[in-house]
Enzyme design. Structure first.
Site, PDB file in Angstrom:
ATOM      1  CB  THR A   1     -21.723  -2.540  15.031  1.00 44.55           C
ATOM      2  OG1 THR A   1     -21.543  -3.909  14.644  1.00 44.55           O
ATOM      3  CG2 THR A   1     -22.837  -2.443  16.047  1.00 44.55           C
ATOM      4  CB  CYS A   2     -20.002   2.541  14.868  1.00 45.48           C
ATOM      5  SG  CYS A   2     -18.976   1.647  16.062  1.00 45.48           S
ATOM      6  CB  SER A   3     -21.531   3.158   9.988  1.00 44.99           C
ATOM      7  OG  SER A   3     -20.396   3.942  10.221  1.00 44.99           O
TER       8      SER A   3
END
Length: 157
Positions: free
Chosen positions: A47-49
């Site tokens: 999700t972060c990337s």
């Protein structure tokens, strides 16, 4: 947990930039500026990337147009990892800061223990800081990604 209208705690965050290790004192980092700070549980995680960091990269110019002096991505990772992740994400307009031991994240009251996954990490959140004071705070419930999105924070400015 830190709250809206609270002063940011003082601490040190690291950045690897142009082959140099830079230590940032947060009192100086947030003084006399409008800063958007968002935190992720871990660099290179899905999700972060795929969504969190890219949203801020794409909208960086819109944040600047609304008077934001700096956009900071913070994670409980080391500065080498944050630098590599920023390079992989073309995040030239984002300060990729490391809270290597999690002490600043703990001072904010926004740490979580992911146990075997990674240990102490940051909760996912975003905040707007004006002259060292939190003006907006958006903390995600566990396993959520809604209120800390770049688009949501941009609406608050």
């Amino acid at each position: 947990m830190i709250e809206q209208n609270s002063a940011m705690p003082v601490g040190e965050l690291q950045e690897r930039k142009d082959g140099e290790m830079i230590s940032h004192n947060t009192a100086e980092l947030f003084a006399n500026k409008k800063v958007v700070l968002f935190a992720v549980p871990g660099a290179f995680t899905p999700t972060c990337s795929e969504a969190h960091l890219p949203g801020y990269v794409v909208l960086a110019d819109e944040f600047k147009a609304k008077g934001v002096d700096a956009i900071i991505c913070l994670s409980v990772n080391d500065a080498f990892v944050m630098s590599a992740w920023g390079a992989a994400q073309n995040a030239e307009n984002i300060m990729m800061l490391a809270d290597g031991d999690g002490s600043y994240t703990k001072a904010l009251g926004l740490s979580m223990d992911t146990a075997g996954f990674g240990g102490i990490r940051s909760q996912r959140y975003a905040m707007v800081i004006e002259n060292g004071k939190v003006t907006h705070l958006n903390v995600e419930p566990p396993k959520s990604f809604e209120v800390s999105k770049a688009e949501e924070v941009l609406k608050q400015l």
